[in-house]
Every structure is written in structure tokens, then in C-alpha cells.
Design an enzyme around this catalytic site. Sequence first.
Site, PDB file in Angstrom:
ATOM      1  N   LYS A  27       0.833  -1.181   0.000  1.00  0.00           N
ATOM      2  CA  LYS A  27       0.000   0.000   0.000  1.00  0.00           C
ATOM      3  C   LYS A  27       0.886   1.256   0.000  1.00  0.00           C
ATOM      4  O   LYS A  27       2.034   1.127   0.403  1.00  0.00           O
ATOM      5  CB  LYS A  27      -0.930   0.001   1.219  1.00  0.00           C
ATOM      6  CG  LYS A  27      -0.174   0.112   2.559  1.00  0.00           C
ATOM      7  CD  LYS A  27      -1.088   0.448   3.667  1.00  0.00           C
ATOM      8  CE  LYS A  27      -1.019   1.880   4.031  1.00  0.00           C
ATOM      9  NZ  LYS A  27       0.142   2.268   4.870  1.00  0.00           N
ATOM     10  N   HIS A  72      -1.490  -5.217   5.703  1.00  0.00           N
ATOM     11  CA  HIS A  72      -1.004  -6.109   6.755  1.00  0.00           C
ATOM     12  C   HIS A  72      -2.009  -6.295   7.894  1.00  0.00           C
ATOM     13  O   HIS A  72      -1.925  -7.255   8.632  1.00  0.00           O
ATOM     14  CB  HIS A  72       0.384  -5.680   7.262  1.00  0.00           C
ATOM     15  CG  HIS A  72       0.385  -4.516   8.208  1.00  0.00           C
ATOM     16  ND1 HIS A  72       0.294  -3.215   7.780  1.00  0.00           N
ATOM     17  CD2 HIS A  72       0.473  -4.454   9.555  1.00  0.00           C
ATOM     18  CE1 HIS A  72       0.315  -2.421   8.843  1.00  0.00           C
ATOM     19  NE2 HIS A  72       0.436  -3.140   9.929  1.00  0.00           N
ATOM     20  N   LYS A  98      -3.227  -9.869  10.578  1.00  0.00           N
ATOM     21  CA  LYS A  98      -3.170  -9.910  12.043  1.00  0.00           C
ATOM     22  C   LYS A  98      -4.107 -11.015  12.534  1.00  0.00           C
ATOM     23  O   LYS A  98      -5.235 -11.127  12.060  1.00  0.00           O
ATOM     24  CB  LYS A  98      -3.589  -8.554  12.641  1.00  0.00           C
ATOM     25  CG  LYS A  98      -2.534  -7.464  12.413  1.00  0.00           C
ATOM     26  CD  LYS A  98      -2.906  -6.194  13.127  1.00  0.00           C
ATOM     27  CE  LYS A  98      -2.021  -5.038  12.724  1.00  0.00           C
ATOM     28  NZ  LYS A  98      -0.758  -4.952  13.418  1.00  0.00           N
ATOM     29  N   GLU A 109      -2.674   5.277  17.434  1.00  0.00           N
ATOM     30  CA  GLU A 109      -1.229   5.091  17.614  1.00  0.00           C
ATOM     31  C   GLU A 109      -0.690   6.186  18.521  1.00  0.00           C
ATOM     32  O   GLU A 109      -1.168   7.326  18.481  1.00  0.00           O
ATOM     33  CB  GLU A 109      -0.522   5.205  16.274  1.00  0.00           C
ATOM     34  CG  GLU A 109      -0.870   4.102  15.317  1.00  0.00           C
ATOM     35  CD  GLU A 109      -0.026   4.204  14.066  1.00  0.00           C
ATOM     36  OE1 GLU A 109       1.071   3.632  14.053  1.00  0.00           O
ATOM     37  OE2 GLU A 109      -0.460   4.874  13.123  1.00  0.00           O
ATOM     38  N   ASP A 168      -3.222   6.753   4.465  1.00  0.00           N
ATOM     39  CA  ASP A 168      -2.277   5.846   5.121  1.00  0.00           C
ATOM     40  C   ASP A 168      -2.995   4.752   5.914  1.00  0.00           C
ATOM     41  O   ASP A 168      -2.533   3.612   5.955  1.00  0.00           O
ATOM     42  CB  ASP A 168      -1.385   6.684   6.061  1.00  0.00           C
ATOM     43  CG  ASP A 168      -0.239   5.879   6.638  1.00  0.00           C
ATOM     44  OD1 ASP A 168       0.408   5.147   5.872  1.00  0.00           O
ATOM     45  OD2 ASP A 168       0.021   5.975   7.853  1.00  0.00           O
ATOM     46  N   HIS A 194      -6.460  -0.131   5.947  1.00  0.00           N
ATOM     47  CA  HIS A 194      -6.624  -0.929   7.171  1.00  0.00           C
ATOM     48  C   HIS A 194      -8.027  -0.801   7.783  1.00  0.00           C
ATOM     49  O   HIS A 194      -8.674  -1.799   8.082  1.00  0.00           O
ATOM     50  CB  HIS A 194      -5.604  -0.506   8.238  1.00  0.00           C
ATOM     51  CG  HIS A 194      -4.182  -0.515   7.765  1.00  0.00           C
ATOM     52  ND1 HIS A 194      -3.718  -1.431   6.856  1.00  0.00           N
ATOM     53  CD2 HIS A 194      -3.113   0.265   8.080  1.00  0.00           C
ATOM     54  CE1 HIS A 194      -2.434  -1.206   6.638  1.00  0.00           C
ATOM     55  NE2 HIS A 194      -2.045  -0.184   7.361  1.00  0.00           N
ATOM     56  N   LYS A 244      -2.645   9.553  14.759  1.00  0.00           N
ATOM     57  CA  LYS A 244      -1.290   9.455  15.308  1.00  0.00           C
ATOM     58  C   LYS A 244      -1.228  10.336  16.549  1.00  0.00           C
ATOM     59  O   LYS A 244      -2.007  11.266  16.703  1.00  0.00           O
ATOM     60  CB  LYS A 244      -0.280   9.949  14.289  1.00  0.00           C
ATOM     61  CG  LYS A 244      -0.270   9.099  13.029  1.00  0.00           C
ATOM     62  CD  LYS A 244       1.131   8.669  12.678  1.00  0.00           C
ATOM     63  CE  LYS A 244       1.173   7.777  11.470  1.00  0.00           C
ATOM     64  NZ  LYS A 244       1.504   6.386  11.768  1.00  0.00           N
TER      65      LYS A 244
HETATM   66  C1  BG6 Z   1       1.181   1.322   8.246  1.00  0.00           C
HETATM   67  C2  BG6 Z   1       1.172   2.829   8.190  1.00  0.00           C
HETATM   68  O1  BG6 Z   1       0.483   0.779   7.172  1.00  0.00           O
HETATM   69  O2  BG6 Z   1       0.579   0.892   9.456  1.00  0.00           O
HETATM   70  C3  BG6 Z   1       1.869   3.423   9.397  1.00  0.00           C
HETATM   71  O3  BG6 Z   1       1.823   3.266   7.004  1.00  0.00           O
HETATM   72  C4  BG6 Z   1       1.285   2.863  10.671  1.00  0.00           C
HETATM   73  O4  BG6 Z   1       1.767   4.841   9.393  1.00  0.00           O
HETATM   74  C5  BG6 Z   1       1.245   1.337  10.622  1.00  0.00           C
HETATM   75  O5  BG6 Z   1       2.095   3.288  11.753  1.00  0.00           O
HETATM   76  C6  BG6 Z   1       0.499   0.769  11.812  1.00  0.00           C
HETATM   77  O6  BG6 Z   1       0.622  -0.620  11.798  1.00  0.00           O
HETATM   78  P1  BG6 Z   1       0.556  -1.468  13.137  1.00  0.00           P
HETATM   79  O7  BG6 Z   1       0.632  -2.890  12.680  1.00  0.00           O
HETATM   80  O8  BG6 Z   1       1.711  -1.044  13.982  1.00  0.00           O
HETATM   81  O9  BG6 Z   1      -0.754  -1.118  13.767  1.00  0.00           O
END
Ligand code: BG6
Length: 516
Positions: free
Chosen positions: A174, A204, A208, A242, A261, A266, A366
Site C-alpha cells: 500500500k 497487513h 493480524k 497510535e 495511510d 486498514h 497518530k
Molecule cells: C502502516 C502505516 O500501514 O501501518 C503506518 O503506514 C502505521 O503509518 C502502521 O504506523 C500501523 O501498523 P501497526 O501494525 O503497527 O498497527
Amino acid sequence: MTDTAVLTNPLREGMRIRKTPAPCAMVIFGASGDLTARKLIPALYYLHCERLLPPGFSVIGCAKTPYSNEKFREAMADAVKKFSEKATVDEPSLTSFIQSLYYLTDDFGDVKAYTQLDELLNKLDSERGTNGNRLFYLATPPSSFPVIVSHLGAVGLAQPKEPGKSWTRVVIEKPFGHDLESARELTATVGSVFKEEQVYRIDHYLGKETVQNLLVFRFANGIFEPIWNRRYIDHVEITVAEELGVEGRGRYYEEAGLLRDMVQNHVMSVLSLVAMESPATFDAVEVRDEKAKVMRAIRPIDFDHLDDFVVRGQYADGWVKGQKVPGYCEEANVASNSSTETFAALKLSIDNWRWADVPFYLRSGKRLAKRVSEIVVQFRRVPHMVFGSKTENLVEPNVLAMRIQPNEGIAINFNAKFPAPTMEIRPVKMEFRYAESFGGEPPSAYETLLLDCMLGDQTLFTREDAVELAWQLLSPLLDRWREDGAKGLQYYESGSWGPAASDALLERDKRRWHRL
Ligand code: BG6
């Protein structure tokens, strides 16, 4: 593989028997980059330790940085030690793993480099028995995707080496496109070289464990699905929060922003798994058909009443984990007057029989108070309170909370009688925790997804139509925000739960975000 010590994972015992991919080589474009070091190589190392990689498995790292094989191997061994999310790194296993890594200094724009790549792949086929099976992984900035794909096509590397006997697949990271139009262009470029069954668009979050468990929870249990609808559910909340800021990725983030992003991929993926109908089988076509159907049913954003549906925020300075942190506009490579969003909250509706009138509140940001991803399903209040009007406000509606990370698990809140001679009611919690029930560390999302690519299982990868549908929903919002600039952008203190307008989004509906 003859490692002297092998890390075992009880969660994988069954898998080892069922799934072993055919021998293959993986080519990583962008091998000197962050993703390769942080995620891909550690994931491959753990698959190696768990003996889930096929015999002869080889990786060719390609990037502009001039490395020798040795230098690349050393750098990747360091990366495994630095970025491993698991407790143990076993030196003998690491030493044997890095012997499978090769490096090719490659200018992605130069077609000649792909002829060299072809030669190296053929050499590995004969020396290590990779059998002509190839997995190309595009871990470069998205602007390089079209040129890499076209060059792979031009030198014949996109086709299986021996059709019918060997396979060639491509994994695309992505963001898949920047908006609807660019996503369509990229789809056309990729489609002119690869068939859809060769293309693995990775998100990703779908790898999970807890996200996959959402489907098991819904469809392998008889008691939840009958109440998983508008008759019983009041609303759904999805939070992906986050603590991190942009972490040195200011340049990328200025282009992307939070909606591209996190939400376009996601958050929308999680939403579609929560809301989709049951597929007949857990198969790539059926699961992805159901996901696409629910995406198609999402009501377009109402731009005449935008504030009732959408909040856009940006972090100002503040405190996170006891540390003073700068505001977004003070981060490196970020414009001092940037209006890029680092927080978004949305209220969406799904126009179908199952979900009519059930709002889905989504938020991601964030520099929030905590790193936590959770799905909260709040059920309707009881229709009549038999314990007297005094207890009415004390009785909370039932809540089902699915924690994606950290402390993965599922909790159900219900009401119980407090032990006392009078009728007192208190909410209590019933909990399942992965770590307690299963022990062991779950595989990382990248382990699961890389293995699936090698096995040719596209179920957990995003199909072209889902990518396009997510852009169809969100591109107009991005256009609007671009026109608005800083108008309407809400600032929030780092370490908070986002702008006040995010709370107001639910308060207008007499609801509030569930405490995480
Ligand atoms: C990524 C984003 O796809 O996912 C990042 O580009 C983000 O900005 C990350 O921090 C978060 O992934 P995870 O698995 O840590 O929740």
C-alpha cells in the site's frame, strides 16, 4: 534445514503439517528500505525458524544502494536483531537464514538490470532448486511501482517460467494509488502485465491474528451471528490509535495523510470484515466477493452536512508517555503551515437490510493517548427495565470489544447483581485473552501473509474492486479537504484522544466513544 536450535511456536504446529510452499525465490525491490529491514526480513527469519519456508528458499534483494551479498546479509542480520518483535533471536538459525539472501544493485528504471535479475533467478533455480517459482515484492515508494511492473513484463519475468509447472506472483504494498484515478491507472498497468490471480495487494491488518479471528468469531460460533444485525446492535466503533507520530516519514506523510495511510486500507478492511455477510466457504473468491458487496453498500459521504459525518484533525505538541513531543508541523520534512490530517473520524452508514440505521463510527490517528486497535460492538438497551426506574441509568448496554492489538482478546460486558440485600446492578466483564488461552506468540501479520503468497492463497489480500470502492468513497473527501486547506482542520494535543469534534460526532447521536 539443519538448524541446531529451532524456535518452536505451539500455534504453528498444526500449520507445519498442513502447509509447506513449493520451493521458490523471492525478489524484494526496495531491499535497502525500512519495510524490508523492519518487517519483511524478520518475518522471513521467523518462518525459517519455524521451518515453514520451502527447501532452497532464496531472497534476492534489489535496490540502488551498492551492497555485496555479504554486506546485505550482515545488514539483514542486524535488522532481525533490531526489529524482531519476538523475544528470541537464535544465532545459529540466523546464520543459516542469511545464507539464503542475495543482493543485486539495481536501478529500477533501467531495463538492463532486469536481464541480470533474470540470470540470477535462473542460477538459483539450478543451484538451489527454486524451480522457476518467483515472488516479486514491491517494497519501494509507490511512484516506482509502474516502472518495475512494466520492466518485469518487458523482459518476460511476469510470466511463469514454465507455464503450468511454475508460478510467478507479485506483491504490491500500500498505498495502491493516491486517489481513485491513480488507482485505476495502476490497476491498468499491473493488469497489462499480470493476471489478477498473480497479484497480491497487501494490507497487513488482514494478516493480524485478531483480524482473522473476527471471521472465526462470527462464523464458527452459533451464538453471535443471529444477533449481528440492526435488531440487536446499536452501533459499531472501530478505533485504530497510535502513540507514534510520523517518525521520520514526514515527506511520505505530507503526500499521504492519515486517510490514505490508514483509513483507505486498514480501517476499511476491518469494517468490511465486521459487516460482511457469511461467505459459503473461506475461499479467496467468496470472501472477497462478500467484502466488495458490503463496500458497495456504504452510503456516500454527505458533503452538504460534512461536519455531521467527518472530523479531520492534526496533532499539536503535547506529552506522550512522559515525553514532550513536537506538533506535526514541527516534524522534519513537514511544511510549517501543513494542513495534512493526522487524525480522522467518520460516521458511515451501510445501506442494506442487516445494517440499516446502525452507524459505524471509525477513528484513527497518530500521537493519541494509547496504541490500541479495537472494534466495539454496542448492543441495544433492554426494551424494558424490570428492576425499577432508579436502576435504569445504571444499566449499561452490552458491549462486545474485540482488541486487535495490543493484549489481543475479546471481552463482553454484561450486567450482574451486586451482592447486597438491595437490588444493585453493576457491569462486569467476561474475557478471552489470546496469550492466556493459547500461549506462545502469535505469528506477525507479515509472516502469515508472506506464507500465503507462497502458497498461492489470495483470501487475505485486497482485490482490485475493493481498492477501487474504498477510493470511490474517500477520494471526494480528499478533494474537498484539498480545496479547504486548513479550513475546518481541528488541532489536538499530542497524547489526547483527538479533537473535541470527534467526541461531538457521537454526542450529537447521544452516544460516546467507548473507553479503551
Ligand atoms: C502502516 C502505516 O500501514 O501501518 C503506518 O503506514 C502505521 O503509518 C502502521 O504506523 C500501523 O501498523 P501497526 O501494525 O503497527 O498497527
